[in-house]
Design an enzyme around this catalytic site. Structure first.
Site, PDB file in Angstrom:
ATOM      1  N   ARG A 237      56.098   1.012 -28.830  1.00 61.49           N
ATOM      2  CA  ARG A 237      56.825  -0.133 -29.380  1.00 61.49           C
ATOM      3  C   ARG A 237      58.328   0.131 -29.380  1.00 61.49           C
ATOM      4  O   ARG A 237      58.784   1.274 -29.299  1.00 61.49           O
ATOM      5  CB  ARG A 237      56.357  -0.421 -30.804  1.00 61.49           C
ATOM      6  CG  ARG A 237      56.600   0.726 -31.791  1.00 61.49           C
ATOM      7  CD  ARG A 237      56.233   0.306 -33.196  1.00 61.49           C
ATOM      8  NE  ARG A 237      56.329   1.388 -34.165  1.00 61.49           N
ATOM      9  CZ  ARG A 237      57.448   1.774 -34.764  1.00 61.49           C
ATOM     10  NH1 ARG A 237      58.590   1.179 -34.463  1.00 61.49           N
ATOM     11  NH2 ARG A 237      57.440   2.744 -35.652  1.00 61.49           N
ATOM     12  N   ARG A 292      45.964   0.128 -38.921  1.00 63.99           N
ATOM     13  CA  ARG A 292      45.471   1.217 -38.070  1.00 63.99           C
ATOM     14  C   ARG A 292      44.159   0.780 -37.414  1.00 63.99           C
ATOM     15  O   ARG A 292      43.448  -0.085 -37.923  1.00 63.99           O
ATOM     16  CB  ARG A 292      45.250   2.481 -38.894  1.00 63.99           C
ATOM     17  CG  ARG A 292      46.514   3.053 -39.491  1.00 63.99           C
ATOM     18  CD  ARG A 292      46.266   4.388 -40.194  1.00 63.99           C
ATOM     19  NE  ARG A 292      47.464   4.803 -40.906  1.00 63.99           N
ATOM     20  CZ  ARG A 292      47.727   4.520 -42.168  1.00 63.99           C
ATOM     21  NH1 ARG A 292      46.842   3.835 -42.870  1.00 63.99           N
ATOM     22  NH2 ARG A 292      48.839   4.923 -42.734  1.00 63.99           N
TER      23      ARG A 292
END
Length: 470
Positions: A237, A292
């Site tokens: 990212r 997650r």
């Protein structure tokens, strides 16, 4: 050679000892009103089946049989012991047996009484005490004759224009070159989108030429693997949590290809784990924009299609920073971070599309995540990692450690490989490194670059743990 594990339970009754065999084929467990009335075991020595004696006494409550497959073996026994009614000595009230391949006789669950476990390798015999009930149970564990992995760390000389100080990047080897992509120097700020290449013959870094669908994001928390002459890059990212898709890079033509746009592939993520075999690229876990993950996806490089693997059980919690390695056809998940550091180990069988959790033993590394890892023969080798999260989360360094450990995936035994301060070139404590399985100067081993230091600085060194014997 076998080690005798002490019998757990009460001191009442006659001592019995079945001795040591090549394997256990079948287990008979008789039920009593308050626990285990008797046990009997069938063993194997070569082609001969040896039926052991009955230890305890049968009741009308029946007998349960648990058969072990010919290519499997018992690695773990969990039980509970307790003084029942007016007994002056404990009896065994519950037993659950688990094999290497994950077959269990009973779901392992909390029961009244005192819990005990018998493990440490392949169980090849039992002993204990009994009257009309089973009072205690011990086992014999086969000790592996496998030679300890012998190797050492070296610091690899680096020249040229390389990645420099960074962490949270990915590396992979193709032939005599190591490639590096992504990463951060300042927390949460990706550095660049260059693909760096390190020539192992000249020990020199350079920036690879790039054509085609060059990734549009500079990213951190990215992962990269190689299959043949092709690199595969997934995820990562930027500072605003925009994610990369799935790319390939042909090292013979220096061409990038966008194989799967970010909106069409597996859930976008960072700080996941990647591994590969000859035909598949595997992506496990990591952190998406919202949570997650604990999913495993595989990409077949021949069919050019993604496959969503079976969902693991509750024991394999969603996590980032896990080790992911392919060993002898199985995909192994080692440790990771699910809100805290964890130390469980699981493997996925692509043929059966099935997950199995295993119980490891030996000199086990403490709970950790974001460590370096590599697959070397039947072993998974790891180094360092984070053992406690920083109060500032990713902005801070966390508590980082060192130490080189190997897990034998056949015996499930851990061992520590490096010396304690005895080698000048042993890497210092670190996490968030880039690592891969590599071959350097004819030796196979673990190579890692950079990482985060306990001071929250970044490393730019290149270390290689080369195996002399495996």
């Amino acid at each position: 050679m076998a080690q005798k594990l002490e019998a757990k339970g009460g001191e009442m009754g006659d001592v019995w000892d079945d001795g040591v065999y090549e394997n256990v084929r079948k287990v008979y467990v008789g039920q009593a009103q308050y626990g285990i009335a008797f046990v009997k075991f069938e063993y194997v020595n070569g082609s001969q089946v040896v039926v052991g004696d009955e230890h305890g006494k049968k009741t009308e409550l029946g007998v349960e049989e648990f058969e072990i497959d010919a290519d499997d073996y018992i690695v773990y026994v969990e039980g509970y012991r307790e003084k029942v009614n007016d007994m002056t000595s404990e009896m065994i009230t519950f037993l659950s047996i688990k094999t290497f391949k994950g077959k269990t006789s009973h779901p392992i669950e909390k029961r009244p009484g005192v819990k005990f476990v018998l493990h440490g390798g392949k169980i090849v015999g039992f002993h204990g005490r009994s009257t009309d009930v089973l009072h205690s149970l011990g086992a014999y564990v086969s000790l592996s004759s496998t030679i300890k992995l012998l190797g050492k760390w070296i610091k690899v000389e680096q020249k040229g224009e390389g990645p420099g100080l960074r962490c949270s990047h990915g590396i992979a080897q193709v032939g005599n070159k190591i490639y590096s992509f992504g990463g951060e120097f300042t927390p949460n700020q990706p550095i660049d989108k260059h693909l760096y290449v390190f020539d192992l013959e000249t020990r020199t870094w350079s920036i690879s030429p790039a054509t085609g669908d060059v990734p549009h994001l500079s990213c951190l928390g990215v992962r990269m693997v190689s299959v043949g002459s092709t690199l595969y890059v997934f995820g990562g990212r930027d500072a605003s949590r925009q994610y990369n898709g799935f790319y390939s890079f042909d090292t013979t033509t220096n061409e990038w290809k966008l194989l799967t746009p970010v909106e069409e592939g597996p859930t976008p993520r960072s700080f996941h784990s990647m591994a590969a075999d000859e035909e598949n690229v595997y992506v496990f876990g990591g952190v998406s924009a919202t949570a997650r993950l604990n999913t495993l996806d595989s990409y077949n490089i021949v069919d050019k299609k993604w496959f969503h693997c079976s969902t693991p059980g509750d024991s394999l919690t969603a996590r980032g920073g896990a080790g992911l390695e392919v060993v002898q056809g199985k995909v192994w998940v080692v440790y990771g971070f699910n809100g805290c550091e964890v130390d469980d180990v699981h493997y996925y069988d692509p043929v059966q599309d099935k997950w199995t959790q295993v119980e490891t033993f030996g000199v086990r590394p403490s709970e950790r995540s974001v460590f370096a890892s590599a697959a070397i023969g039947k072993h998974i080798v790891i180094f360092g990692g984070e053992i406690a999260m920083d109060p500032l989360a990713h902005v801070g360094p966390g508590q980082l450690t060192d130490g080189t450990f190997a897990l034998d995936t056949e015996t499930l035994q851990w061992e520590r490989l490096d010396k304690f301060g005895g080698e000048e070139e042993t890497p210092s404590s670190r996490g968030w490194t880039a690592s891969t399985t590599a071959t350097i100067d004819g030796k196979k081993g673990l190579v890692m670059h950079g990482g985060k230091a306990p001071t929250n600085d970044r490393f730019d060194d290149l270390f290689f743990y080369g195996i002399d014997s495996a």
